[in-house]
Enzyme design. Structure first.
Site, PDB file in Angstrom:
ATOM      1  N   HIS A  61       0.819  -1.211   0.000  1.00  0.00           N
ATOM      2  CA  HIS A  61       0.000   0.000   0.000  1.00  0.00           C
ATOM      3  C   HIS A  61       0.857   1.267   0.000  1.00  0.00           C
ATOM      4  O   HIS A  61       1.563   1.538   0.974  1.00  0.00           O
ATOM      5  CB  HIS A  61      -0.895  -0.037   1.248  1.00  0.00           C
ATOM      6  CG  HIS A  61      -1.805   1.127   1.384  1.00  0.00           C
ATOM      7  ND1 HIS A  61      -1.894   1.878   2.541  1.00  0.00           N
ATOM      8  CD2 HIS A  61      -2.692   1.665   0.509  1.00  0.00           C
ATOM      9  CE1 HIS A  61      -2.794   2.822   2.374  1.00  0.00           C
ATOM     10  NE2 HIS A  61      -3.303   2.724   1.161  1.00  0.00           N
ATOM     11  N   ARG A  62       0.801   2.015  -1.094  1.00  0.00           N
ATOM     12  CA  ARG A  62       1.660   3.201  -1.306  1.00  0.00           C
ATOM     13  C   ARG A  62       3.138   2.778  -1.223  1.00  0.00           C
ATOM     14  O   ARG A  62       3.985   3.531  -0.739  1.00  0.00           O
ATOM     15  CB  ARG A  62       1.356   4.312  -0.300  1.00  0.00           C
ATOM     16  CG  ARG A  62      -0.133   4.641  -0.161  1.00  0.00           C
ATOM     17  CD  ARG A  62      -0.415   5.764   0.810  1.00  0.00           C
ATOM     18  NE  ARG A  62      -1.837   5.849   1.160  1.00  0.00           N
ATOM     19  CZ  ARG A  62      -2.378   6.630   2.065  1.00  0.00           C
ATOM     20  NH1 ARG A  62      -1.606   7.468   2.727  1.00  0.00           N
ATOM     21  NH2 ARG A  62      -3.676   6.619   2.321  1.00  0.00           N
ATOM     22  N   GLU A  95       0.895  -0.670  -4.793  1.00  0.00           N
ATOM     23  CA  GLU A  95      -0.247   0.234  -4.956  1.00  0.00           C
ATOM     24  C   GLU A  95       0.277   1.651  -4.846  1.00  0.00           C
ATOM     25  O   GLU A  95       1.154   1.933  -4.008  1.00  0.00           O
ATOM     26  CB  GLU A  95      -1.293  -0.043  -3.858  1.00  0.00           C
ATOM     27  CG  GLU A  95      -2.623   0.658  -4.075  1.00  0.00           C
ATOM     28  CD  GLU A  95      -2.802   1.994  -3.364  1.00  0.00           C
ATOM     29  OE1 GLU A  95      -3.838   2.635  -3.570  1.00  0.00           O
ATOM     30  OE2 GLU A  95      -1.888   2.419  -2.594  1.00  0.00           O
ATOM     31  N   ASP A 140      -0.780   6.144  -5.765  1.00  0.00           N
ATOM     32  CA  ASP A 140      -1.840   7.117  -6.063  1.00  0.00           C
ATOM     33  C   ASP A 140      -1.310   8.173  -7.018  1.00  0.00           C
ATOM     34  O   ASP A 140      -0.148   8.574  -6.921  1.00  0.00           O
ATOM     35  CB  ASP A 140      -2.275   7.806  -4.762  1.00  0.00           C
ATOM     36  CG  ASP A 140      -2.634   6.799  -3.690  1.00  0.00           C
ATOM     37  OD1 ASP A 140      -3.710   6.206  -3.781  1.00  0.00           O
ATOM     38  OD2 ASP A 140      -1.806   6.580  -2.773  1.00  0.00           O
ATOM     39  N   HIS A 175      -0.477  10.873  -2.834  1.00  0.00           N
ATOM     40  CA  HIS A 175      -1.834  10.538  -2.386  1.00  0.00           C
ATOM     41  C   HIS A 175      -2.746  11.756  -2.295  1.00  0.00           C
ATOM     42  O   HIS A 175      -3.849  11.769  -2.838  1.00  0.00           O
ATOM     43  CB  HIS A 175      -1.765   9.851  -1.015  1.00  0.00           C
ATOM     44  CG  HIS A 175      -3.095   9.455  -0.470  1.00  0.00           C
ATOM     45  ND1 HIS A 175      -3.905  10.323   0.255  1.00  0.00           N
ATOM     46  CD2 HIS A 175      -3.792   8.299  -0.572  1.00  0.00           C
ATOM     47  CE1 HIS A 175      -5.010   9.691   0.586  1.00  0.00           C
ATOM     48  NE2 HIS A 175      -4.985   8.478   0.096  1.00  0.00           N
ATOM     49  N   GLU A 209      -3.915   4.145  -8.533  1.00  0.00           N
ATOM     50  CA  GLU A 209      -5.215   4.689  -8.117  1.00  0.00           C
ATOM     51  C   GLU A 209      -5.432   6.117  -8.602  1.00  0.00           C
ATOM     52  O   GLU A 209      -4.628   7.006  -8.347  1.00  0.00           O
ATOM     53  CB  GLU A 209      -5.350   4.644  -6.582  1.00  0.00           C
ATOM     54  CG  GLU A 209      -6.716   5.175  -6.153  1.00  0.00           C
ATOM     55  CD  GLU A 209      -7.005   5.059  -4.675  1.00  0.00           C
ATOM     56  OE1 GLU A 209      -6.251   4.381  -3.946  1.00  0.00           O
ATOM     57  OE2 GLU A 209      -8.000   5.679  -4.247  1.00  0.00           O
ATOM     58  N   LYS A 264      -7.165   9.285  -7.852  1.00  0.00           N
ATOM     59  CA  LYS A 264      -7.767   9.829  -6.640  1.00  0.00           C
ATOM     60  C   LYS A 264      -8.988  10.667  -6.951  1.00  0.00           C
ATOM     61  O   LYS A 264      -9.981  10.590  -6.260  1.00  0.00           O
ATOM     62  CB  LYS A 264      -6.761  10.692  -5.846  1.00  0.00           C
ATOM     63  CG  LYS A 264      -5.596   9.976  -5.278  1.00  0.00           C
ATOM     64  CD  LYS A 264      -5.941   8.738  -4.480  1.00  0.00           C
ATOM     65  CE  LYS A 264      -6.765   8.939  -3.245  1.00  0.00           C
ATOM     66  NZ  LYS A 264      -7.012   7.639  -2.548  1.00  0.00           N
ATOM     67  N   ASP A 323       0.257  -2.222   4.395  1.00  0.00           N
ATOM     68  CA  ASP A 323       1.454  -1.398   4.636  1.00  0.00           C
ATOM     69  C   ASP A 323       2.657  -2.280   5.002  1.00  0.00           C
ATOM     70  O   ASP A 323       3.790  -1.811   5.024  1.00  0.00           O
ATOM     71  CB  ASP A 323       1.209  -0.439   5.815  1.00  0.00           C
ATOM     72  CG  ASP A 323       0.050   0.516   5.583  1.00  0.00           C
ATOM     73  OD1 ASP A 323      -0.251   0.816   4.407  1.00  0.00           O
ATOM     74  OD2 ASP A 323      -0.573   0.972   6.576  1.00  0.00           O
TER      75      ASP A 323
HETATM   76  O1  G3P Z   1      -6.008   0.619  -2.342  1.00  0.00           O
HETATM   77  C1  G3P Z   1      -6.905   0.996  -1.390  1.00  0.00           C
HETATM   78  C2  G3P Z   1      -6.518   2.219  -0.655  1.00  0.00           C
HETATM   79  O2  G3P Z   1      -5.307   2.698  -1.148  1.00  0.00           O
HETATM   80  C3  G3P Z   1      -7.547   3.277  -0.738  1.00  0.00           C
HETATM   81  O3  G3P Z   1      -7.361   4.262   0.200  1.00  0.00           O
HETATM   82  O4  G3P Z   1      -6.737   6.507   0.919  1.00  0.00           O
HETATM   83  O5  G3P Z   1      -5.054   4.703   1.000  1.00  0.00           O
HETATM   84  O6  G3P Z   1      -5.772   5.638  -1.165  1.00  0.00           O
HETATM   85  P1  G3P Z   1      -6.164   5.312   0.221  1.00  0.00           P
HETATM   86 CA    CA Z   2      -4.487   4.369  -2.637  1.00  0.00          CA
END
Ligand code: G3P
Ligand code: CA
Length: 240
Positions: A6-7, A33, A35, A48, A107, A109, A229
């Site tokens: 995640h990120r 992942e 953003d 993000h 992603e 946003k 994470d």
């Molecule tokens: O991939 C799901 C998650 O990343 C969505 O929430 O705010 O972390 O981008 P956020």
């Molecule tokens: Ca995300």
């Protein structure tokens, strides 16, 4: 089951930087992942928030900076002085480095405040040749539908959060007409829901799973990927 960092491996390195992406690889993640936000000059910055304030030493909206200006900011020190000098990556550079080497879950946003972002992302991926493991996701199902209409071979994922309400059968069927994945907050998931998505030929990801026990439960329900994470908390790709 895919392990999706995640990120990047954001528990260990500043989110959405090459340091976090390399850490994800080192820890055995199968996907990263990240953003993206459109810049003033139509580039795609990997960040993000719509503002640079939280994760850099700058202030203001991403869309008011050119990519070159964003690259002068320090995107690492907020996390730890040892990451001083990390930069906001350009999606194009990320794709050049990782496309077809590790999975990417990109992603969108905000498509409402950034018209044309679907086309900008699609064009970049298309230029490199679409891959089953370069996926575009968004909470905005309309953005994924737009991308699908422009670039049908790029796989899409629709993110679902609890405040959207339950995920009824009809909605799942509708999503399956333009997306190959649904990505739900882990608290919304059940074995039944995962089976329903699979019966629509869709795969299911869960976010954001930072507990080993939750990960094991989801795996027993045949989840296709968990976004975390802590990629090191879970078994590596292929070792189900
Ligand atoms: O991939 C799901 C998650 O990343 C969505 O929430 O705010 O972390 O981008 P956020
Ligand atoms: Ca995300």
């Amino acid at each position: 089951m895919h392990i999706i960092a995640h990120r990047g491996a954001s528990a260990y390195a500043p989110e959405n930087t090459f340091a976090a992406f390399e850490k994800a690889r080192e820890l055995g993640a199968g996907f990263i992942e990240l953003d993206v936000q459109l810049t003033k000059d139509g580039k795609l910055a990997v960040i993000h928030d719509d503002k640079v304030d939280r994760t850099t030493n700058g202030t203001g909206f991403v869309r008011h900076f050119t990519m070159k200006e964003l690259e002068t900011l320090d995107a690492g020190s907020w996390f730890s002085p040892s990451f001083q000098g990390e930069k906001i990556p350009d999606l194009e550079a990320v794709l050049h480095k990782y496309h077809n080497k590790i999975g990417l879950l990109i992603e969108i946003k905000s498509s409402k405040t950034q018209p044309g972002i679907e086309k900008a992302i699609g064009r970049l991926i298309d230029r490199l040749g679409p891959s089953a493991n370069t996926i575009v996701q968004s909470f905005d199902a309309g953005a994924i539908m737009t991308l699908h209409n422009l670039y049908p071979s790029i796989p899409g994922a629709v993110l679902i959060r609890p405040r959207f309400g339950m995920l009824p059968y009809g909605r799942l069927r509708h999503i399956s007409s333009f997306a190959r994945y649904v990505s739900l907050k882990h608290t919304m998931l059940s074995s039944f829901l995962i089976k329903s998505a699979h019966s629509h030929d869709m795969k299911v990801f869960a976010w954001t799973v930072n507990g080993r026990k939750t990960g094991r439960r989801l795996q027993s329900w045949n989840i296709d990927g968990i976004i975390t994470d802590y990629p090191d908390y879970f078994k590596k790709e292929g070792k189900a």
